[in-house]
Design a protein around this motif. Structure first.
Motif, PDB file in Angstrom:
ATOM      1  N   PHE A  95      34.496  41.557  53.615  1.00 48.98           N
ATOM      2  CA  PHE A  95      33.917  41.164  54.897  1.00 48.98           C
ATOM      3  C   PHE A  95      34.579  41.958  56.024  1.00 48.98           C
ATOM      4  O   PHE A  95      35.814  42.026  56.091  1.00 48.98           O
ATOM      5  N   THR A  96      33.772  42.533  56.902  1.00 48.00           N
ATOM      6  CA  THR A  96      34.290  43.248  58.076  1.00 48.00           C
ATOM      7  C   THR A  96      34.386  42.270  59.235  1.00 48.00           C
ATOM      8  O   THR A  96      33.391  41.659  59.638  1.00 48.00           O
ATOM      9  N   ALA A 115      42.419  35.831  56.848  1.00 55.22           N
ATOM     10  CA  ALA A 115      42.953  35.602  55.510  1.00 55.22           C
ATOM     11  C   ALA A 115      43.912  34.409  55.496  1.00 55.22           C
ATOM     12  O   ALA A 115      43.916  33.602  54.555  1.00 55.22           O
ATOM     13  N   HIS A 116      44.707  34.291  56.554  1.00 54.55           N
ATOM     14  CA  HIS A 116      45.648  33.166  56.652  1.00 54.55           C
ATOM     15  C   HIS A 116      44.887  31.845  56.697  1.00 54.55           C
ATOM     16  O   HIS A 116      45.231  30.880  55.983  1.00 54.55           O
ATOM     17  N   ALA A 140      43.936  40.831  53.234  1.00 57.19           N
ATOM     18  CA  ALA A 140      43.483  41.519  54.443  1.00 57.19           C
ATOM     19  C   ALA A 140      44.009  42.940  54.473  1.00 57.19           C
ATOM     20  O   ALA A 140      45.149  43.207  54.062  1.00 57.19           O
ATOM     21  N   SER A 141      43.178  43.840  54.985  1.00 60.13           N
ATOM     22  CA  SER A 141      43.576  45.232  55.182  1.00 60.13           C
ATOM     23  C   SER A 141      42.755  45.799  56.320  1.00 60.13           C
ATOM     24  O   SER A 141      41.525  45.820  56.256  1.00 60.13           O
ATOM     25  N   THR A 146      39.140  40.632  52.050  1.00 61.78           N
ATOM     26  CA  THR A 146      38.625  40.682  50.684  1.00 61.78           C
ATOM     27  C   THR A 146      38.788  39.319  50.033  1.00 61.78           C
ATOM     28  O   THR A 146      39.882  38.756  49.999  1.00 61.78           O
ATOM     29  N   VAL A 147      37.679  38.783  49.532  1.00 60.19           N
ATOM     30  CA  VAL A 147      37.666  37.480  48.855  1.00 60.19           C
ATOM     31  C   VAL A 147      37.327  37.714  47.394  1.00 60.19           C
ATOM     32  O   VAL A 147      36.271  38.258  47.072  1.00 60.19           O
ATOM     33  N   THR A 148      38.225  37.295  46.501  1.00 55.99           N
ATOM     34  CA  THR A 148      38.030  37.476  45.065  1.00 55.99           C
ATOM     35  C   THR A 148      37.964  36.108  44.397  1.00 55.99           C
ATOM     36  O   THR A 148      38.833  35.259  44.612  1.00 55.99           O
TER      37      THR A 148
END
Length: 499
Positions: A95-96, A115-116, A140-141, A146-148
């Motif tokens: 996700f952006t 992400a937190h 997060a980057s 990114t969700v896995t």
């Protein structure tokens, strides 16, 4: 033209019903001029201190104070919100995160902050309902989150639209508590919560989207339906949710709107034991029930007769159901009841259900059944219903849960492994249809698979849908732009104001 000023309203109401006026001490000081704060009266007070990890999250969404990565359109398809785009690669979704967004405490919205927030939800005990049975990891980057998931999940974007996964700033999380006060990203900043009685919000001028037209919102929680109706009638409130059917007819009809709800009043029949193990007796019960009489008599015409499990709140369901009717599986022929004794259970928490039970008792007795009713509070009857202790059970059931997708409801209620299988149904054809619906990619193909699953369930007569409920919302004269949302995620938006 607005109703009389607050002092006159209070005096008039006090002379007629002093007890009710005490419920509505307005915190905003409007005079009917543009820029007035919006006074909202809601039914259920907060149950968990407005924690977004609970059902209180839907209040935060309805006040436009907490937001999610994704929103849903009328069909339940995902649309950008705090995320501008997303893509899937197997078990991973990227996700952006939207740029230029700030939390109400002034901190910036970053992928790390998202992400937190999502990690806090995923590791909470208990988890938010939307994550039941779902294991996910979030990283997060840059501006990418990114969700896995443990297994491929086509509904990740829809899950992330749930208000229970609202994104709050790091300051919201203190130990095991989560506070949305001053930590959201929405058009209104939550400034004060007075226990279970009231809440206040101010316009957030740093909002990333369109600035709110109203300067703020003042919320009062009033569980009593008669008192809520009185607040609209007297002018003590601008927007009133969930006006009881019994009160709606007493109000100016120009002030109320009936909103179709994704909620179906359904009679579940026990397919595992008792008389309704016999498909012929289930068919006899279906034929005996006059749903139109229930809609007109119990709901005073403020409900829709059900043709299936999914109702008008899902605008695509009726057309797809019509496509299937030509090939719908044949149902069992009815068997004469011959005095078969059945016990129907239901609960008092929803005011209409005991009356629905009495009406059904009459319908089924005329058809030849011997009918006993057992009515308790929901907390005292749920475990017996799930254990199959009743021959039939009347339930007002939400058909679209937090993801906005009905496949989860169908699986929960009718799969042999479903956690809410009151009908005790174990049918291989139904299981196969439900598994296919759950695995199908979101969109038209999934909707068609859902309707195939509905048809498979209805063919068993394990559930007899009777009426689709509506909720009655009141908007005072001068209210502009209040939302009437079947999913109860929206109410006051940036476009809402009082003239």
């Amino acid at each position: 033209m607005r109703l009389p000023s607050r002092p006159l309203q209070a005096a008039a109401l006090a002379s007629a019903a002093t007890l009710l006026t005490g419920c509505f001490a307005a915190t905003g000081q409007g005079s009917g001029a543009p820029g007035e704060r919006i006074r909202v009266t809601m039914m259920n007070p907060p149950r968990s201190g407005l924690s977004p990890l609970s059902d209180d999250a839907f209040k935060l969404s309805r006040w436009s104070t907490a937001e999610t990565l994704v929103t849903l359109d009328a069909n339940g398809d995902p649309r950008p919100a705090l995320a501008t785009s997303w893509r899937q690669n197997g078990r991973t979704w990227s996700f952006t995160v939207r740029d230029g967004v700030t939390f109400h405490d002034g901190s910036p919205l970053t992928a790390k902050a998202v992400a937190h927030s999502l990690t806090k939800a995923a590791t909470a005990s208990p988890k938010p309902r939307i994550l039941d049975g779902v294991d996910l990891a979030v990283t997060a980057s840059g501006r990418t989150v990114t969700v896995t998931t443990a297994t491929a999940d086509p509904l990740v974007p829809q899950r992330l639209s749930s208000p229970q996964l609202s994104i709050l700033s790091a300051k919201a999380y203190r130990g095991k508590t989560v506070s949305p006060v001053g930590t959201g990203t929405g058009a209104f900043r939550l400034t004060d919560v007075d226990g279970t009685s009231s809440a206040a919000l101010d316009r957030y001028d740093g909002y990333w989207g369109t600035k709110a037209k109203a300067p703020g919102i003042d919320v009062t929680f009033v569980p009593d339906g008669t008192a809520r109706a009185a607040a609209l009638r007297s002018g003590e409130a601008d927007i009133v949710e969930a006006i009881p059917v019994s009160q709606a007819a007493l109000l100016d009809q120009e002030l109320i709107t009936e909103v179709p709800m994704p909620r179906t009043n359904t009679l579940y029949l026990n397919t595992a034991k008792g008389p309704f193990k016999n498909p012929g007796l289930r068919a006899a019960a279906r034929r005996a029930i006059d749903a139109a009489a229930i809609a007109q008599g119990v709901y005073e015409g403020r409900a829709d007769v059900a043709r299936g499990l999914l109702g008008p709140a899902l605008p695509w369901a009726a057309a797809l159901r019509a496509e299937r009717e030509r090939t719908e599986p044949k149902r069992a022929a009815a068997t004469a009841p011959g005095g078969a004794a059945i016990t129907i259970g239901t609960f008092t928490d929803r005011a209409e259900l005991p009356e629905v039970a009495q009406t059904l008792q009459q319908h089924l007795q005329r058809a030849g059944f011997t009918v006993k009713l057992e009515v308790r509070e929901y907390a005292n009857i749920e475990s017996d219903a799930l254990a199959g202790e009743f021959d039939a059970f009347i339930l007002s059931r939400a058909t679209v849960l937090d993801s906005g997708d009905p496949a989860a409801y169908l699986y929960s209620d009718f799969a042999s492994r479903g956690s809410f299988n009151i009908a005790q149904l174990a049918d291989p054809t139904v299981d196969k249809a439900l598994d296919k619906a759950a695995a199908t990619k979101a969109g038209d193909a999934r909707r068609r698979a859902v309707m195939a699953a509905e048809a498979a369930v209805l063919a068993t007569d394990a559930a007899i849908p009777m009426v689709h409920e509506r909720v009655v919302q009141g908007d005072a004269p001068g209210v502009v732009g209040a939302e009437h949302d079947p999913r109860e995620r929206l109410l006051v938006t940036p476009a809402t104001y009082v003239k």
